[in-house]
Design a protein around this motif. Structure first.
Motif, mmCIF file in Angstrom:
data_model
loop_
_atom_site.group_PDB
_atom_site.id
_atom_site.type_symbol
_atom_site.label_atom_id
_atom_site.label_comp_id
_atom_site.label_asym_id
_atom_site.label_seq_id
_atom_site.Cartn_x
_atom_site.Cartn_y
_atom_site.Cartn_z
ATOM 1 N N ARG A 148 0.755 -1.314 0.145
ATOM 2 C CA ARG A 148 0.053 -0.100 -0.059
ATOM 3 C C ARG A 148 0.844 1.227 0.085
ATOM 4 O O ARG A 148 1.960 0.959 0.275
ATOM 5 N N TRP A 179 -3.397 1.597 -9.274
ATOM 6 C CA TRP A 179 -3.431 0.102 -8.351
ATOM 7 C C TRP A 179 -2.482 -0.637 -9.165
ATOM 8 O O TRP A 179 -1.962 -1.618 -8.708
ATOM 9 N N ASN A 213 -5.637 4.921 -0.644
ATOM 10 C CA ASN A 213 -5.560 3.476 -0.781
ATOM 11 C C ASN A 213 -6.886 2.607 -0.678
ATOM 12 O O ASN A 213 -7.298 1.802 -1.499
ATOM 13 N N LEU A 234 -8.717 3.357 -3.892
ATOM 14 C CA LEU A 234 -8.045 2.389 -5.226
ATOM 15 C C LEU A 234 -8.469 1.120 -4.946
ATOM 16 O O LEU A 234 -8.630 0.404 -6.002
ATOM 17 N N ARG A 245 -10.335 -0.996 -7.850
ATOM 18 C CA ARG A 245 -9.798 -2.184 -8.426
ATOM 19 C C ARG A 245 -10.987 -3.367 -8.344
ATOM 20 O O ARG A 245 -10.882 -4.191 -9.378
#
Length: 429
Positions: free
Chosen positions: A68, A100, A409, A412, A416
Motif C-alpha cells: 500500500r 493500483w 488506498n 484504489l 480495483r
C-alpha cells in the motif's frame, strides 16, 4: 447520499463515499480559501494564497511493489526548475487504473520510493516566471504524463506542472468534475490526432481544435525521442488520414478514453461504432453521439456486425481494453492491398495483436508528446478549455470518496474491485 450536479450533455452522477481513513485536517486546508476551488478565470486575492509555504508537506509514497502507499508527513515541497513551471496546491485527485496496477504488478515504477498519481485539480500558488496564461489563484487541472518526474505527481499536497500542460476550470464546473479528465483527454486526442491523423482544425466554430500531426511534423525529427519518432514522423501517410464520413470503431467505448474519443471523433465529422456492453452503457453513448452500438458479449457476432455496417471497409479502429479485443477489432477491419489502396490503422491503448495483417498498421499512443513539446501540450489543453467553456464535451460520471490522501488506498481498492464500473473516482484532499 446520491445527487445530480449540472453537467454538459446530462447530469453528472456523483456519489459521495466516506473513506475509512480520516479526512484532511483543518490546518491542512487553511492554506487555501474554499472559494478558490469553486471559480475559474478569476483570481483570489486572499492573502493566504501569498503566504509563506510550509517547509514540508503530506505525500503518499510507494516503497515497494505489492504494498500500500504510505502517508509521509514531512516530505519536501517540490521546487520549480524552469521559468514555465508553476506550483499548484492540489485539491482533488482523479484515480486511474494505473495507480493500483503499477504497484500490484510492478510496472511503470521508474524508481522507489515513488510518488504516483496522474490526474488532479488545484489552485496556482506560484505562477510561472515566464509570461503565462496563469496567475496565482487560478483554479486549474492537469494530467501528469511525465511519471518519471515525481515533482509532477498528484498524490501530494503540492506539485509542479508546466504551464503548457494546464487548463483552467470553467466557473460552472467543479474541480471534482474536471480532475479525472486530463489523462483520458490527452490519450484520446493524441490517439486520434497523431496515430490516426484526425485533423481537428477542420472542425467548425467553437469545436475547432489542433492539427497535431501538422504541428509535430513541422518540427525537426531529431527533436522527437527515438522511441516515438517513427510513430510521429511516418506512422500514417497524408493520403491515409480520415475524411469526414469515414467510420471509426471503438472497442471499449465506455472507458473514459473511449467516451472522450467518441465525442472528439464526432466533432471531426466521423461516424462512430461503439463496441460495448450496450445494455449497461448504451444510453450514455448514444447521448454522446454514437452512430452504432454493438453489444460485445458475442464477439464473433460483434465482428460480423461491424463488418456489415461498414460493408467491409472499416479503416480506423481504437481499442481501449487489451490485446484480445484489439485482435478482434483488427479482424473487423479492411486489410489494405499493394498499389494505391489506402491503409487501415489500429490504435491499441493497452495492447495490440501479435499477428500483423497486411495493409493494417498498428499504433501505440506516444503520450509523452504532451509533456515533451510545449506546442503539443498547449494545443491540447487550450482546446480542452475551449470545449468545456462552450459545453461541447460530455463529462464522465464521477464518484467522490472522502478521506484525503489518507483515504486514497481505500479508494484504489474500490477502483480495483470495479464497484463503480464506468464512473471515475475522485478524492478531495
Amino acid at each position: 447520499m446520491d445527487f445530480f450536479a449540472s453537467g454538459h450533455c446530462f447530469g453528472l452522477f456523483r456519489r459521495k463515499v466516506q473513506s475509512k481513513e480520516p479526512a484532511t485536517t483543518e490546518d491542512d486546508t487553511k492554506l487555501l480559501p474554499k472559494q478558490a476551488a469553486r471559480f475559474s478565470f478569476q483570481s483570489s486575492e486572499d492573502a493566504t494564497l501569498r503566504q509563506h509555504l510550509p517547509e514540508v508537506q503530506n505525500t503518499l509514497l510507494l516503497y515497494e511493489p505489492k504494498q500500500r502507499y504510505k502517508l509521509v508527513k514531512d516530505a519536501a515541497i517540490p521546487q520549480l526548475k524552469s521559468d514555465t513551471e508553476m506550483l499548484v496546491r492540489v485539491t482533488v485527485v482523479g484515480l486511474n487504473p494505473i495507480d493500483w496496477k503499477a504497484p500490484a504488478y510492478n510496472f511503470g515504477l521508474p524508481s522507489l520510493p515513488c510518488v504516483a498519481g496522474r490526474d488532479f485539480a488545484g489552485v496556482v500558488i506560484k505562477a510561472p516566471k515566464a509570461p503565462s496564461r496563469f496567475k496565482i489563484g487560478d483554479v486549474v487541472a492537469s494530467a501528469s504524463t511525465d511519471y518519471r518526474d515525481f515533482r509532477k505527481s498528484a498524490f501530494q499536497q503540492y506539485n509542479v506542472v508546466s504551464d503548457f500542460n494546464v487548463y483552467h476550470i470553467p466557473s460552472d464546473l467543479t474541480p471534482e468534475s474536471c480532475a479525472p479528465l486530463g489523462v483520458a483527454f490527452v490519450a484520446a486526442t493524441i490517439a486520434l490526432g497523431i496515430c490516426l491523423g484526425v485533423n481537428f482544425e477542420s472542425n467548425s466554430g467553437e469545436e475547432a481544435g489542433p492539427n497535431l500531426l501538422g504541428i509535430i511534423r513541422s518540427l525537426s525529427t531529431k527533436m522527437i525521442p527515438d522511441d516515438i519518432r517513427d510513430e510521429c514522423s511516418k506512422g500514417i501517410e497524408e493520403a491515409d488520414r480520415p475524411r469526414k464520413g469515414d467510420w471509426l470503431a471503438i472497442w471499449g467505448a465506455s472507458s473514459t478514453v473511449g467516451y472522450i474519443a467518441l465525442q472528439l471523433a464526432k466533432l471531426a465529422g466521423l461516424r462512430v461504432i461503439c463496441v460495448v456492453d450496450a445494455i449497461k452503457h448504451g444510453s450514455q453513448l448514444v447521448e454522446a453521439g454514437a452512430d452504432v452500438l454493438v453489444h460485445r458479449n458475442n464477439t464473433e457476432e460483434a465482428i460480423s456486425i461491424v463488418q456489415s455496417v461498414t460493408r467491409g471497409h472499416l479503416r480506423f479502429g481504437l481499442d481501449t481494453v487489451g490485446k484480445d479485443t484489439a485482435t478482434m477489432l483488427q479482424n473487423s477491419m479492411k486489410a489494405g492491398e499493394d498499389g494505391n489502396q489506402r491503409w487501415s490503422h489500429l490504435v491499441g491503448l493497452t495492447g495490440l495483436s501479435g499477428e500483423k495483417l497486411k495493409g493494417i498498421k498498428q499504433h501505440k499512443v506516444p503520450i509523452k508528446l504532451f509533456h515533451t513539446f510545449p506546442e503539443i501540450g498547449e494545443a491540447i489543453t487550450t482546446w480542452l478549455e475551449q470545449l468545456l467553456l462552450s459545453h461541447k464535451l460530455c463529462l464522465p460520471e464521477i464518484t467522490v470518496m472522502e478521506g484525503g490522501l489518507d483515504g486514497i488506498n481505500d479508494a484504489l481498492g474500490t477502483l480495483r474491485e470495479g464497484a463503480f464500473d464506468s464512473q471515475r473516482i475522485v478524492v478531495p484532499i
